[in-house]
Design a protein around this motif. Structure first.
Motif, PDB file in Angstrom:
ATOM      1  N   VAL A 219       0.847  -1.201   0.000  1.00 58.77           N
ATOM      2  CA  VAL A 219       0.000   0.000   0.000  1.00 58.77           C
ATOM      3  C   VAL A 219       0.881   1.249   0.000  1.00 58.77           C
ATOM      4  O   VAL A 219       0.606   2.212  -0.723  1.00 58.77           O
ATOM      5  CB  VAL A 219      -0.965  -0.011   1.206  1.00 58.77           C
ATOM      6  CG1 VAL A 219      -1.648   1.335   1.374  1.00 58.77           C
ATOM      7  CG2 VAL A 219      -1.992  -1.123   1.060  1.00 58.77           C
ATOM      8  N   LYS A 220       1.950   1.241   0.792  1.00 54.90           N
ATOM      9  CA  LYS A 220       2.864   2.380   0.825  1.00 54.90           C
ATOM     10  C   LYS A 220       3.516   2.587  -0.537  1.00 54.90           C
ATOM     11  O   LYS A 220       3.648   3.717  -1.022  1.00 54.90           O
ATOM     12  CB  LYS A 220       3.924   2.188   1.901  1.00 54.90           C
ATOM     13  CG  LYS A 220       3.419   2.410   3.308  1.00 54.90           C
ATOM     14  CD  LYS A 220       4.547   2.261   4.306  1.00 54.90           C
ATOM     15  CE  LYS A 220       4.025   2.460   5.730  1.00 54.90           C
ATOM     16  NZ  LYS A 220       5.109   2.324   6.716  1.00 54.90           N
ATOM     17  N   GLN A 221       3.959   1.486  -1.171  1.00 53.55           N
ATOM     18  CA  GLN A 221       4.586   1.600  -2.489  1.00 53.55           C
ATOM     19  C   GLN A 221       3.582   2.128  -3.522  1.00 53.55           C
ATOM     20  O   GLN A 221       3.926   2.962  -4.360  1.00 53.55           O
ATOM     21  CB  GLN A 221       5.130   0.239  -2.944  1.00 53.55           C
ATOM     22  CG  GLN A 221       6.441  -0.134  -2.298  1.00 53.55           C
ATOM     23  CD  GLN A 221       6.978  -1.436  -2.869  1.00 53.55           C
ATOM     24  OE1 GLN A 221       6.223  -2.339  -3.204  1.00 53.55           O
ATOM     25  NE2 GLN A 221       8.316  -1.514  -2.960  1.00 53.55           N
ATOM     26  N   LEU A 222       2.355   1.648  -3.436  1.00 54.13           N
ATOM     27  CA  LEU A 222       1.312   2.094  -4.364  1.00 54.13           C
ATOM     28  C   LEU A 222       1.006   3.575  -4.146  1.00 54.13           C
ATOM     29  O   LEU A 222       0.854   4.334  -5.110  1.00 54.13           O
ATOM     30  CB  LEU A 222       0.040   1.257  -4.186  1.00 54.13           C
ATOM     31  CG  LEU A 222      -1.094   1.575  -5.147  1.00 54.13           C
ATOM     32  CD1 LEU A 222      -0.667   1.331  -6.580  1.00 54.13           C
ATOM     33  CD2 LEU A 222      -2.316   0.745  -4.811  1.00 54.13           C
ATOM     34  N   SER A 223       0.955   4.011  -2.896  1.00 58.32           N
ATOM     35  CA  SER A 223       0.667   5.423  -2.624  1.00 58.32           C
ATOM     36  C   SER A 223       1.823   6.298  -3.116  1.00 58.32           C
ATOM     37  O   SER A 223       1.607   7.386  -3.655  1.00 58.32           O
ATOM     38  CB  SER A 223       0.391   5.659  -1.141  1.00 58.32           C
ATOM     39  OG  SER A 223       1.537   5.387  -0.375  1.00 58.32           O
TER      40      SER A 223
END
Length: 150
Positions: A9-13
């Motif tokens: 999720v962090k990488q996607l954000s």
């Protein structure tokens, strides 16, 4: 497993943030490119005429400004007409104190510079040539032939 999900999720954000930033930069650049002002065409053969100021005096009046030809006129032109029309001076009538108060007001509120040694010369010129008069709104009409309206 839960840690992998949070990491994804962090990488996607971060990826979405970078994509949004790239979109804003590209869109802004495209908008500027479409709406930029055109560059003026420079032609070497183009001649720009120089307009000369008419410094002639006729009937005691400086034709370019309408100022009365007298000592201090040039200093008044140089210091007053840089910011406003000569008409603003010639349409007013004040005493020396009134002209001095007007100069102080312009210095305090309109960024008029210090007139230095020219101040006394300008005040004398204005007080002499643009002092209050009691001639009324206009001169009397000098017409000798009258006619009746029908």
């Amino acid at each position: 497993m839960k840690g992998d999900f949070i990491h994804q999720v962090k990488q996607l954000s971060r990826l979405l943030f970078l994509f949004l930033l790239l979109f804003i930069v590209l869109f802004g650049g495209l908008f500027y490119w479409v709406n930029r002002p055109p560059k003026p065409a420079l032609e070497i053969d183009e001649i720009i005429p120089v307009v000369a100021v008419d410094d002639s005096i006729e009937n005691g009046i400086h034709l370019a400004t309408g100022f009365v030809d007298d000592e201090g006129m040039q200093a008044t032109i140089q210091n007053c007409t840089n910011c406003h029309s000569a008409k603003l001076v010639t349409q007013n009538r004040m005493s020396r104190e009134g002209w001095e108060a007007t100069i102080r007001w312009m210095q305090e509120t309109q960024n008029l510079w210090d007139l230095g040694n020219n101040e006394d010369l300008i005040l004398s010129y204005l007080a002499k040539n643009y002092a209050p008069t009691s001639k009324g709104r206009r001169q009397n009409i000098d017409q000798t032939v009258w006619y009746e309206l029908e």
